[in-house]
Scaffold this motif. Structure first.
Motif, mmCIF file in Angstrom:
data_model
loop_
_atom_site.group_PDB
_atom_site.id
_atom_site.type_symbol
_atom_site.label_atom_id
_atom_site.label_comp_id
_atom_site.label_asym_id
_atom_site.label_seq_id
_atom_site.Cartn_x
_atom_site.Cartn_y
_atom_site.Cartn_z
ATOM 1 N N ALA A 46 0.842 -1.196 0.000
ATOM 2 C CA ALA A 46 0.000 0.000 0.000
ATOM 3 C C ALA A 46 0.880 1.249 0.000
ATOM 4 N N ALA A 47 0.383 2.314 -0.613
ATOM 5 C CA ALA A 47 1.164 3.547 -0.719
ATOM 6 C C ALA A 47 1.578 4.080 0.652
ATOM 7 N N SER A 48 0.670 4.031 1.602
ATOM 8 C CA SER A 48 0.977 4.542 2.938
ATOM 9 C C SER A 48 2.056 3.709 3.616
ATOM 10 N N ALA A 49 2.018 2.379 3.427
ATOM 11 C CA ALA A 49 3.025 1.505 4.036
ATOM 12 C C ALA A 49 4.398 1.770 3.432
ATOM 13 N N LYS A 50 4.452 1.963 2.115
ATOM 14 C CA LYS A 50 5.727 2.269 1.463
ATOM 15 C C LYS A 50 6.284 3.605 1.953
ATOM 16 N N ALA A 51 5.398 4.589 2.134
ATOM 17 C CA ALA A 51 5.838 5.897 2.614
ATOM 18 C C ALA A 51 6.389 5.811 4.036
ATOM 19 N N VAL A 52 5.741 5.005 4.870
ATOM 20 C CA VAL A 52 6.219 4.822 6.243
ATOM 21 C C VAL A 52 7.609 4.196 6.243
ATOM 22 N N ARG A 53 7.790 3.151 5.446
ATOM 23 C CA ARG A 53 9.103 2.492 5.398
ATOM 24 C C ARG A 53 10.181 3.437 4.867
ATOM 25 N N ALA A 54 9.829 4.248 3.882
ATOM 26 C CA ALA A 54 10.807 5.182 3.322
ATOM 27 C C ALA A 54 11.255 6.199 4.375
ATOM 28 N N GLN A 55 10.306 6.732 5.141
ATOM 29 C CA GLN A 55 10.649 7.707 6.173
ATOM 30 C C GLN A 55 11.467 7.072 7.287
ATOM 31 N N LEU A 56 11.091 5.861 7.687
ATOM 32 C CA LEU A 56 11.839 5.174 8.741
ATOM 33 C C LEU A 56 13.250 4.838 8.270
ATOM 34 N N THR A 57 13.399 4.450 7.015
ATOM 35 C CA THR A 57 14.730 4.162 6.474
ATOM 36 C C THR A 57 15.594 5.409 6.483
ATOM 37 N N LYS A 58 14.993 6.546 6.131
ATOM 38 C CA LYS A 58 15.720 7.816 6.153
ATOM 39 C C LYS A 58 16.176 8.154 7.568
ATOM 40 N N ASP A 59 15.275 8.022 8.533
ATOM 41 C CA ASP A 59 15.623 8.309 9.931
ATOM 42 C C ASP A 59 16.697 7.355 10.426
ATOM 43 N N ASP A 60 16.563 6.079 10.065
ATOM 44 C CA ASP A 60 17.529 5.077 10.513
ATOM 45 C C ASP A 60 18.914 5.381 9.960
ATOM 46 N N ASP A 173 -5.459 3.042 -0.743
ATOM 47 C CA ASP A 173 -4.573 4.096 -1.234
ATOM 48 C C ASP A 173 -5.325 5.413 -1.407
ATOM 49 N N ALA A 174 -6.581 5.316 -1.842
ATOM 50 C CA ALA A 174 -7.390 6.532 -1.993
ATOM 51 C C ALA A 174 -7.792 7.101 -0.633
ATOM 52 N N LYS A 175 -8.106 6.222 0.296
ATOM 53 C CA LYS A 175 -8.571 6.637 1.630
ATOM 54 C C LYS A 175 -7.418 7.121 2.504
ATOM 55 N N LEU A 176 -6.260 6.474 2.362
ATOM 56 C CA LEU A 176 -5.124 6.752 3.235
ATOM 57 C C LEU A 176 -3.835 6.740 2.400
ATOM 58 N N PRO A 177 -3.620 7.779 1.591
ATOM 59 C CA PRO A 177 -2.436 7.778 0.725
ATOM 60 C C PRO A 177 -1.120 7.880 1.487
ATOM 61 N N SER A 178 -1.181 8.414 2.684
ATOM 62 C CA SER A 178 0.027 8.535 3.501
ATOM 63 C C SER A 178 -0.364 8.531 4.974
ATOM 64 N N VAL A 179 0.623 8.266 5.803
ATOM 65 C CA VAL A 179 0.419 8.280 7.254
ATOM 66 C C VAL A 179 1.540 9.107 7.873
ATOM 67 N N LYS A 180 1.165 10.014 8.723
ATOM 68 C CA LYS A 180 2.165 10.858 9.380
ATOM 69 C C LYS A 180 2.796 10.091 10.534
ATOM 70 N N LEU A 181 4.102 9.973 10.467
ATOM 71 C CA LEU A 181 4.818 9.294 11.549
ATOM 72 C C LEU A 181 4.841 10.170 12.799
ATOM 73 N N ASP A 182 4.800 9.526 13.950
ATOM 74 C CA ASP A 182 5.026 10.259 15.189
ATOM 75 C C ASP A 182 6.435 10.848 15.164
ATOM 76 N N PRO A 183 6.633 12.050 15.711
ATOM 77 C CA PRO A 183 7.999 12.605 15.772
ATOM 78 C C PRO A 183 8.849 11.785 16.735
ATOM 79 N N PRO A 184 10.160 11.820 16.561
ATOM 80 C CA PRO A 184 11.023 11.105 17.503
ATOM 81 C C PRO A 184 10.783 11.583 18.937
ATOM 82 N N ALA A 185 10.710 10.651 19.847
ATOM 83 C CA ALA A 185 10.489 10.995 21.254
ATOM 84 C C ALA A 185 11.745 11.647 21.837
#
Length: 202
Positions: A46-60, A173-185
């Motif tokens: 799903a588009a949102s899942a791919k976006a989450v992984r991309a952001q987490l990979t960047k942070d990591d 994908d239409a309902k939830l194209p992306s998900v905002k990650l929680d900011p780092p604690a």
């Protein structure tokens, strides 16, 4: 293939009826309308899942670069400490050792905290996607009057027309194209160091 499918759906219908699908012995059997959905595939693609992984990979990657540099600094500080210990008195040696051990412990604590925080952020984001997919599946079940949605792995045989995976992912994908990650604690403050014992004779 069709013989297997007929057997499979007949077995499902029999199980449904045997476990409460009819109100009484005289009531006609209620037809079972079934769909198949590959949930792991959707959660992976799903588009949102791919976006989450991309952001987490960047942070990591950012954390790894920072931690790698600081770990190198710690090694250099340790080597410097070892080379200077012979030039210091007992009290100074102790103070330098304690300071280095505290620095190393703080670094290890931060690495562990960031690893746990990354996992928590990922879990929270994926929970939002799971909730979105659940809503999509409920809508599909209502629209198509489905009695049962089976996970694809639980159905050894099925007609491809029953597979709603593509439709479910399109709607998600239409309902939830992306998900905002929680900011780092924020990193918790370190526990205060124990008071240094008084020198002898005081």
């Amino acid at each position: 293939m069709r013989r297997h499918m007929k057997w499979f759906f007949a077995a499902l219908t029999a199980a449904f009826v045997a476990t409460g699908g009819m109100a009484s012995a005289q009531a006609p059997a209620k037809p079972v309308s079934i769909a198949i959905v590959d949930i792991p595939y959707i959660m992976q693609n799903a588009a949102s899942a791919k976006a989450v992984r991309a952001q987490l990979t960047k942070d990591d990657s950012s954390y790894k670069a920072d931690f790698g540099k600081r770990e190198g600094d710690l090694r250099s500080a340790y080597q410097e400490l070892q080379s200077q210990l012979g030039l210091l008195g007992p009290d100074a040696q102790r103070d330098r050792r304690v300071a280095f051990e505290q620095r190393a412990a703080d670094f290890e604590r931060e690495v562990d905290f960031r690893n746990h925080d990354m996992a928590n952020r990922q879990n929270n984001a994926m929970k939002k996607i799971e909730d979105g997919l659940r809503s999509v599946l409920l809508d599909l079940a209502s629209e198509r009057k489905l009695s049962l949605i089976l996970q694809k792995g639980a159905a050894p045989f099925y007609d491809s027309e029953l597979d709603l995976t593509a439709e479910a992912m399109k709607r998600l994908d239409a309902k939830l194209p992306s998900v905002k990650l929680d900011p780092p604690a924020p990193l918790p403050k370190a526990a205060p160091q124990a008071a240094k014992p008084p020198a002898k004779g005081q």
